[in-house]
Design an enzyme around this catalytic site. Structure first.
Site, PDB file in Angstrom:
ATOM      1  N   TRP A 100       0.822  -1.215   0.000  1.00 39.70           N
ATOM      2  CA  TRP A 100       0.000   0.000   0.000  1.00 39.70           C
ATOM      3  C   TRP A 100       0.848   1.253   0.000  1.00 39.70           C
ATOM      4  CZ3 TRP A 100      -4.328  -0.143  -2.204  1.00 39.70           C
ATOM      5  CH2 TRP A 100      -5.075  -1.326  -2.182  1.00 39.70           C
ATOM      6  N   ASP A 170      -1.808   6.711   6.337  1.00 42.77           N
ATOM      7  CA  ASP A 170      -2.891   5.915   5.763  1.00 42.77           C
ATOM      8  C   ASP A 170      -3.267   4.852   6.794  1.00 42.77           C
ATOM      9  OD1 ASP A 170      -4.539   4.140   4.496  1.00 42.77           O
ATOM     10  OD2 ASP A 170      -3.171   3.701   2.833  1.00 42.77           O
ATOM     11  N   LYS A 194     -13.097  -1.443   6.675  1.00 43.40           N
ATOM     12  CA  LYS A 194     -12.479  -2.404   7.584  1.00 43.40           C
ATOM     13  C   LYS A 194     -13.001  -2.184   9.002  1.00 43.40           C
ATOM     14  CE  LYS A 194      -8.733  -1.882   4.385  1.00 43.40           C
ATOM     15  NZ  LYS A 194      -8.926  -3.045   3.540  1.00 43.40           N
TER      16      LYS A 194
HETATM   17  N1  PMP Z   1      -4.513   1.706   1.951  1.00 43.08           N
HETATM   18  C1  PMP Z   1      -4.589   0.568   2.667  1.00 43.08           C
HETATM   19  C2  PMP Z   1      -3.664   0.386   3.820  1.00 43.08           C
HETATM   20  C3  PMP Z   1      -5.513  -0.407   2.321  1.00 43.08           C
HETATM   21  O1  PMP Z   1      -5.603  -1.545   3.025  1.00 43.08           O
HETATM   22  C4  PMP Z   1      -6.380  -0.196   1.226  1.00 43.08           C
HETATM   23  C5  PMP Z   1      -7.430  -1.178   0.805  1.00 43.08           C
HETATM   24  N2  PMP Z   1      -7.309  -2.455   1.205  1.00 43.08           N
HETATM   25  C6  PMP Z   1      -6.242   0.995   0.501  1.00 43.08           C
HETATM   26  C7  PMP Z   1      -5.320   1.923   0.905  1.00 43.08           C
HETATM   27  C8  PMP Z   1      -7.102   1.293  -0.697  1.00 43.08           C
HETATM   28  O2  PMP Z   1      -8.349   1.628  -0.218  1.00 43.08           O
HETATM   29  P1  PMP Z   1      -9.583   1.954  -1.150  1.00 43.08           P
HETATM   30  O3  PMP Z   1      -9.953   0.701  -1.844  1.00 43.08           O
HETATM   31  O4  PMP Z   1     -10.608   2.418  -0.148  1.00 43.08           O
HETATM   32  O5  PMP Z   1      -9.187   3.043  -2.080  1.00 43.08           O
END
Ligand code: PMP
Length: 358
Positions: A100, A170, A194
């Site tokens: 991520w 994040d 989550k």
């Molecule tokens: N950052 C993290 C740490 C994530 O776990 C996720 C999704 N699993 C995201 C960003 C992306 O999130 P989204 O699908 O809401 O854009």
């Protein structure tokens, strides 16, 4: 019949909240669901304000921080952060600890000069940098990191110290899992799916002074000042998600808040890591000081048994244990809605599976 759902996200939601939403679905406050009324109605405004008040309470958010309910997921924040916090041509520091953070960095490069303050490639992203190993740029626009890597299962055991440079996090897969000192951060963002509620809403907690810096040309819906001034209602927000998040915040408060969550989450994580570490049949690759409480990846010593493990677990009511498609293996996500009983059932299954196939 509900199963024990270990999905990484969208993830299991607290049963009492699902039941309440079900009970209120057809008739919330007079013959309509909450989805069927104006976001600007007094009834919905009360929902929106209460949700923010409860979130502020849970995280003890200081008054000089704004809480924004945005759209576009955490991914939209990958670009909203540089657009709002940096000028064109500026430099921002990013910490690379896995999937991520890599995605974030890739998007940020479109808007800002990215300097990598640390990159854990040498450990195959099973570690986080020591605080002293963070190579921070004096005068950087901000420092971005990912406190919990949802796929790698790597979590920071500390909050980086960045002096006057705003720290951006994040927190998609760790927010509300334990108490947090919000005042250490310039900005925190998290997708809802989550620990907050259904997908579709993104929570942004931002220090007020950081909402005044958006670049010219920043789309209005991603301009923190514009969103804050409009009470997160520049346009129609995802009202059901906002309502549902409010119910989750209420549930968290009834359960004893984030101190109680932390105790429960620690116990859940210890039970699962304990099982993995006690056997050579299972393995988790992450350094012990930075193992996630929320996402626990593991492998079998005999990888050819992984399909069987997942199939039998499914039959036993333990679902969504497959690892991310990028890495394979298994992953158990243990967000707030996962109960200790659920983890105990998984641990029992793992012992039994090892007895039969080990
Ligand atoms: N950052 C993290 C740490 C994530 O776990 C996720 C999704 N699993 C995201 C960003 C992306 O999130 P989204 O699908 O809401 O854009």
């Amino acid at each position: 019949m509900r199963v024990y759902n270990f999905s990484a996200g969208p993830a299991a939601l607290p049963l009492p909240v699902l039941e309440q939403a079900r009970d209120e679905l057809l008739d919330w406050q007079g013959g309509m669901s909450v989805m069927e009324i104006s976001h600007r109605s007094r009834a919905f405004m009360a929902v929106a304000e209460q949700a923010e008040a409860d979130l502020r309470d849970l995280l003890a958010i200081p008054p000089n921080y704004r809480v924004l309910f945005m759209q576009g997921g955490a991914t939209a924040q990958f670009s909203a952060v540089p657009l709002n916090l940096s000028e064109a041509g500026a430099t921002a520091d990013y910490v690379h600890t896995g999937h991520w953070s890599e995605r974030t960095i890739k998007e940020a490069r479109r808007f800002v000069t990215v300097r990598i303050a640390a990159d854990e490639a040498a450990s195959s992203y099973t570690t986080v940098p020591e605080p002293s190993a963070l190579d921070l740029t004096p005068g950087a626009a901000y420092v971005h990191y990912t406190p919990n890597e949802t796929i790698g299962g790597v979590a920071f055991p500390y909050i980086p110290e960045t002096g006057d440079v705003p720290l951006v996090a994040d927190m998609s897969s760790t927010i509300l899992s334990r108490p947090l000192d919000v005042s250490r951060f310039g900005l925190i963002y998290a997708g809802a799916q989550k620990n907050i509620g259904p997908a579709g809403i993104t929570v942004v907690i931002v220090r007020d002074d950081l909402t005044r810096r958006a670049r010219a040309g920043t789309p209005m819906v991603f301009d923190y000042r514009a969103v804050a001034d409009a009470g997160s209602m520049l346009n129609t927000p995802p009202t059901f998600g906002w309502y549902f998040a409010g119910l989750v915040f209420r549930w968290l408060k009834r359960e004893g808040g984030l101190t109680a969550m932390a105790q429960r989450n620690r116990a859940k994580a210890e039970a699962l890591y304990g099982t993995i570490d006690a056997s050579s049949f299972y393995a988790n690759p992450v350094a012990r000081n930075c193992r996630s409480w929320m996402n626990v990846p593991f492998r079998l010593a005999k990888p050819e048994l992984e399909k069987t493990f997942l199939a039998e677990a499914d039959v036993a009511g333990l679902t969504n244990l497959a690892g991310h498609r990028a890495v394979g293996g298994m992953r158990a996500s243990l967000y707030n809605a996962m109960t200790l009983e659920g983890v105990a059932a998984l641990v029992d299954f793992m012992h039994d599976f090892e007895r039969r196939y080990g």
